[in-house]
Design a protein around this motif. Structure first.
Motif, PDB file in Angstrom:
ATOM      1  N   GLY B 123     -26.595  95.236 -26.612  1.00  0.00           N
ATOM      2  CA  GLY B 123     -27.588  94.246 -26.192  1.00  0.00           C
ATOM      3  C   GLY B 123     -29.018  94.607 -26.552  1.00  0.00           C
ATOM      4  N   LEU B 124     -29.213  95.243 -27.733  1.00  0.00           N
ATOM      5  CA  LEU B 124     -30.569  95.643 -28.129  1.00  0.00           C
ATOM      6  C   LEU B 124     -30.942  95.094 -29.507  1.00  0.00           C
ATOM      7  N   SER B 125     -30.394  93.934 -29.837  1.00  0.00           N
ATOM      8  CA  SER B 125     -30.587  93.402 -31.193  1.00  0.00           C
ATOM      9  C   SER B 125     -32.055  93.240 -31.577  1.00  0.00           C
ATOM     10  N   GLY B 126     -32.906  92.854 -30.639  1.00  0.00           N
ATOM     11  CA  GLY B 126     -34.307  92.602 -30.979  1.00  0.00           C
ATOM     12  C   GLY B 126     -35.171  93.856 -31.011  1.00  0.00           C
ATOM     13  N   PHE B 127     -34.574  95.032 -30.832  1.00  0.00           N
ATOM     14  CA  PHE B 127     -35.375  96.245 -30.641  1.00  0.00           C
ATOM     15  C   PHE B 127     -35.319  97.206 -31.817  1.00  0.00           C
ATOM     16  N   ALA B 128     -34.741  96.762 -32.933  1.00  0.00           N
ATOM     17  CA  ALA B 128     -34.467  97.659 -34.060  1.00  0.00           C
ATOM     18  C   ALA B 128     -35.695  98.427 -34.534  1.00  0.00           C
ATOM     19  N   ALA B 129     -36.868  97.790 -34.522  1.00  0.00           N
ATOM     20  CA  ALA B 129     -38.054  98.421 -35.110  1.00  0.00           C
ATOM     21  C   ALA B 129     -38.822  99.288 -34.129  1.00  0.00           C
ATOM     22  N   ARG B 130     -38.440  99.266 -32.861  1.00  0.00           N
ATOM     23  CA  ARG B 130     -39.207 100.037 -31.868  1.00  0.00           C
ATOM     24  C   ARG B 130     -38.938 101.535 -31.999  1.00  0.00           C
ATOM     25  N   LYS B 131     -39.901 102.312 -31.482  1.00  0.00           N
ATOM     26  CA  LYS B 131     -39.720 103.762 -31.387  1.00  0.00           C
ATOM     27  C   LYS B 131     -39.197 104.085 -29.983  1.00  0.00           C
ATOM     28  N   PRO B 132     -38.446 105.180 -29.832  1.00  0.00           N
ATOM     29  CA  PRO B 132     -37.915 105.522 -28.494  1.00  0.00           C
ATOM     30  C   PRO B 132     -38.994 105.562 -27.413  1.00  0.00           C
ATOM     31  N   GLY B 133     -40.203 106.000 -27.771  1.00  0.00           N
ATOM     32  CA  GLY B 133     -41.288 106.072 -26.797  1.00  0.00           C
ATOM     33  C   GLY B 133     -41.685 104.721 -26.224  1.00  0.00           C
ATOM     34  N   GLN B 134     -41.300 103.638 -26.904  1.00  0.00           N
ATOM     35  CA  GLN B 134     -41.667 102.300 -26.434  1.00  0.00           C
ATOM     36  C   GLN B 134     -40.547 101.662 -25.619  1.00  0.00           C
ATOM     37  N   LEU B 135     -39.501 102.436 -25.310  1.00  0.00           N
ATOM     38  CA  LEU B 135     -38.355 101.860 -24.598  1.00  0.00           C
ATOM     39  C   LEU B 135     -38.297 102.369 -23.161  1.00  0.00           C
ATOM     40  N   SER B 136     -37.633 101.593 -22.304  1.00  0.00           N
ATOM     41  CA  SER B 136     -37.382 102.037 -20.930  1.00  0.00           C
ATOM     42  C   SER B 136     -36.179 102.977 -20.921  1.00  0.00           C
ATOM     43  N   GLY B 137     -35.954 103.629 -19.791  1.00  0.00           N
ATOM     44  CA  GLY B 137     -34.828 104.556 -19.676  1.00  0.00           C
ATOM     45  C   GLY B 137     -33.497 103.891 -20.001  1.00  0.00           C
ATOM     46  N   GLY B 138     -33.300 102.703 -19.451  1.00  0.00           N
ATOM     47  CA  GLY B 138     -32.042 101.995 -19.680  1.00  0.00           C
ATOM     48  C   GLY B 138     -31.845 101.647 -21.144  1.00  0.00           C
ATOM     49  N   GLN B 139     -32.962 101.288 -21.799  1.00  0.00           N
ATOM     50  CA  GLN B 139     -32.861 100.929 -23.220  1.00  0.00           C
ATOM     51  C   GLN B 139     -32.572 102.164 -24.069  1.00  0.00           C
ATOM     52  N   MET B 140     -33.215 103.297 -23.727  1.00  0.00           N
ATOM     53  CA  MET B 140     -32.959 104.537 -24.478  1.00  0.00           C
ATOM     54  C   MET B 140     -31.492 104.925 -24.346  1.00  0.00           C
ATOM     55  N   GLN B 141     -30.975 104.746 -23.121  1.00  0.00           N
ATOM     56  CA  GLN B 141     -29.573 104.998 -22.834  1.00  0.00           C
ATOM     57  C   GLN B 141     -28.672 104.172 -23.767  1.00  0.00           C
ATOM     58  N   ARG B 142     -29.032 102.904 -23.943  1.00  0.00           N
ATOM     59  CA  ARG B 142     -28.235 102.021 -24.798  1.00  0.00           C
ATOM     60  C   ARG B 142     -28.325 102.437 -26.252  1.00  0.00           C
ATOM     61  N   VAL B 143     -29.523 102.894 -26.687  1.00  0.00           N
ATOM     62  CA  VAL B 143     -29.671 103.347 -28.072  1.00  0.00           C
ATOM     63  C   VAL B 143     -28.775 104.565 -28.305  1.00  0.00           C
ATOM     64  N   ALA B 144     -28.799 105.491 -27.335  1.00  0.00           N
ATOM     65  CA  ALA B 144     -27.973 106.701 -27.470  1.00  0.00           C
ATOM     66  C   ALA B 144     -26.495 106.321 -27.586  1.00  0.00           C
ATOM     67  N   LEU B 145     -26.097 105.321 -26.815  1.00  0.00           N
ATOM     68  CA  LEU B 145     -24.711 104.847 -26.839  1.00  0.00           C
ATOM     69  C   LEU B 145     -24.385 104.231 -28.205  1.00  0.00           C
TER      70      LEU B 145
END
Lengths: 294, 369
Positions: B123-145
């Motif tokens: 569920g992070l399709s719109g976040f491809a260009a972001r850097k990890p520093g610009q994400l919330s904890g839950g979003q970073m968790q999803r990226v790691a997954l």
């Protein structure tokens, strides 16, 4: 009521904190004023004086600046100064990065401390002693040339001393700790799980190094290079002894000019160094901003 | 069980400390398997041995039938989601997820489409260009997954990935993780010290303590039939009462607690070869009923074999959905905690109120002392 009094107390506290900060800054400000701003101002003034027939005349002229921009002697000096700083910085980086990496990956803390001491040792030795030491080591009949000839790498002695080569080697030697330790610090700050994550995702050592370790330790590289470059620009004793008169750098020229009481030349040379150092600091600052942003 | 992961007698020592002590178990294909235990129980070490970052001192680890002894982490069919996610801070979300596929040398077009699919899955399709520093904890968790799953591992290893999230988000991610696991059917090995998390998500849970596996079972089985005293105390909330077993009759153990005599259901697994002597009775908070004063004693006298004890409420802990009462017994110098659902006409007993506690023989489980 209570809230407003607390707010007043906060404002008073802030003002107090600000005052004590200024008190703490005063010695530094005084030192800068006396030892930096005042001399730079005087140099700026002197740089516009005329020097003729061994005498200083207090008349306004841009002659000295013009000579620095056109006279081949001064252009060579500026070029040599830059060349020395660039080469010393590059040599330092080439030695420092693998060295810092080895120290970082080392398992024995004892060995790590020993290497740190060896890296730091040249700073403890007087610059004159160290420079004469290098002239002996790098001389035509010295141990380095002996080994090179014995190994059959060269047919005769290579001139390593009284030229740019020897000066660069000696400068890189003494500035090594200023480059190694910032790089090592940036490596120690690196989260070890990042490298594990890269390995887990199938990256080879080289891929991990290229895409994770190197980019994330670049701020340390930039900081080290910045220190080494600016220190090399101002080096005097090492090029004077190991250059053997063939390495014309601005500090030596400034020294000669001051002993001739040629204040305008010394002043413009000094300002020249200042501008070069300033440009270098700005450029490296940009580079480190970039390396932190990526 | 097709056994995607098999551990046989796996042992790991750190110096003189025995971190993992000869553990053996199998994990089935497509299972959501949790390693649950307190910190230092060896669960993370076990996970690191599966990933290849630690080598077992003894024993065999097989993944998909292949012995992993000489297989380095980067060649294993496993991927990890790290505790603090370990996202590459200097790379975009897309580059983070693409990293593993680039390392494999996949064609550019395939990388693009697989990275897109993985980001859509979490569920992070719109976040491809972001850097990890610009994400919330839950979003970073999803990226790691996504970064781990995009590699299509046979086994996904998760090292307490939710522990850094706040409570609400953690619950949300639990549901999300379970959904993703069911959608892709990959075997998940999930390390956690949070029993609620393990019970909520897992098909099977291995409870570990001091380097050993105490029990491997489904969440329901763990809760209803804990095999050891440790499991009984670790899963849910239980009173652990020191009792004396006087004898066995009709499959019931006759048990004594101070001056209180009652029956406890006997299970072979719970008491083993020791039907008499000192024992521990594990009694879940929510299985203990609480009633007002001695009157309740008379009213409920009909129930055969029901244990009954009078006491005084020493402490009342209001928890919203339920209320806990710490009751000091009259018959023995022990405290028993009872938990009652709150509301729907249930009375609330204040501190100092005399009450009667009761429980069925089947509610208690006996363990060796």
């Amino acid at each position: 009521m209570a809230a407003s009094s607390r707010r007043d107390g906060g404002a008073a506290g802030r003002a107090k904190a600000e005052r004590s900060a200024w008190v703490l800054l005063t010695p530094m400000c005084l030192l800068m004023a006396v030892a930096f701003i005042l001399p730079v101002g005087l140099f700026l003034l002197y740089s516009f004086y005329r020097f003729r027939g061994g005498r200083l005349e207090e008349t306004f002229t841009l002659e000295t600046y013009w000579r620095f921009m056109t006279d081949e002697l001064y252009l060579i000096t500026i070029y040599d100064t830059l060349q020395l700083a660039v080469l010393a910085t590059l040599l330092c980086l080439v030695i420092s990065y693998p060295l810092a990496y080895a120290m970082w990956r080392m398992r024995s803390p004892g060995l790590q401390k020993l290497i740190a001491f060896i890296v730091f040792a040249p700073v403890l030795v007087s610059v004159v002693v160290r420079s004469y030491g290098w002239t002996v080591v790098l001389a035509d009949q010295g141990p380095v040339n002996f080994i090179l000839t014995r190994l059959g790498l060269t047919s005769g002695p290579v001139s390593l001393v009284y030229n740019m080569t020897g000066t660069v080697i000696s400068l890189a030697h003494v500035f090594l700790p200023f480059v190694v330790f910032p790089i090592l610090a940036s490596m120690l700050r690196l989260d070890p799980t990042l490298r594990e994550a890269a390995e887990d995702l199938g990256a080879s050592w080289w891929k991990t190094f290229r895409s994770i370790t190197l980019p994330l330790t670049l701020p340390g590289v930039v900081a080290g290079a910045q220190i080494c470059f600016t220190l090399s620009l101002g080096s005097f004793v090492t090029p004077a002894i190991l250059g053997g008169g063939r390495v014309l750098v601005l500090p030596i020229q400034i020294y000669t000019a001051t002993s001739d009481i040629n204040w305008p030349v010394a002043a413009v040379g000094g300002l020249c160094l200042l501008v070069m150092a300033f440009i270098a600091v700005v450029a490296f600052g940009r580079l480190s901003q970039y390396s932190e942003a990526v | 069980m097709s056994g995607t992961v098999e551990l046989v007698g796996v042992t790991k020592r750190f110096g003189s400390h025995l971190a993992v002590d000869a553990i053996s178990f199998g994990i089935g294909s497509g299972e959501f398997f949790s390693l649950l235990g307190p910190s230092g129980c060896g669960k993370s070490t076990t996970l690191r041995m599966l990933s290849g970052f630690e080598a077992p001192d003894e024993g065999i680890i097989r993944i998909a039938g292949q012995d992993m002894a000489d297989v380095p982490p980067y060649r294993r069919p496993t991927n990890i989601v790290f505790q603090r996610w370990a996202l590459f801070p200097h790379m975009s979300v897309e580059a983070n997820v693409a990293f593993g596929l680039e390392a494999e040398g996949r064609p550019r077009a395939e990388i693009r489409s697989r990275v897109g699919d993985a980001l859509a899955l979490v569920g992070l399709s719109g976040f491809a260009a972001r850097k990890p520093g610009q994400l919330s904890g839950g979003q970073m968790q999803r990226v790691a997954l996504a970064r781990a799953l995009v590699k299509r591992p046979k086994v996904l290893l998760l090292d307490e990935p939710l522990s850094a999230l706040d409570l609400k988000l953690r619950h949300q991610m639990q549901i999300e993780l379970k959904r993703i696991q069911q959608e892709i059917g990959t075997t998940f090995v999930f390390v956690t010290h949070d029993q609620g998390e393990a019970l909520a998500m897992s098909d099977k849970v291995a409870v570990m303590n001091a380097g050993r596996v105490e029990q491997i079972a489904s969440p329901q089985e763990l809760y209803d039939a804990p095999a050891t005293r440790f499991v009984a105390g670790f899963i849910g909330h239980a009173n652990l009462l020191p009792v004396t077993v006087d004898g066995v009759a009709n499959g019931l153990a006759m048990v004594r607690l101070g001056d209180l005599h009652f029956a406890a259901a006997l299970r072979e697994t719970s008491i083993g070869d020791m039907p008499s002597g000192e024992a521990i009775l594990a009694l879940r908070f929510e299985r203990v009923r609480i009633g007002a004063g001695p009157a309740a004693e008379a009213a409920g006298a009909a129930g055969a074999g029901v244990a009954r004890a009078t006491g005084v409420v020493r402490q009342m802990i209001f928890g919203g959905a339920s209320v806990q009462y710490v009751v000091g017994l009259d018959a023995a110098p022990v405290e028993i905690t009872a938990e009652q659902p709150h509301g729907a006409g249930a009375p609330v007993f204040a501190q100092g109120t005399p009450v009667t506690l009761s429980w069925e023989p089947a509610d208690g489980r006996l363990f060796k002392a």
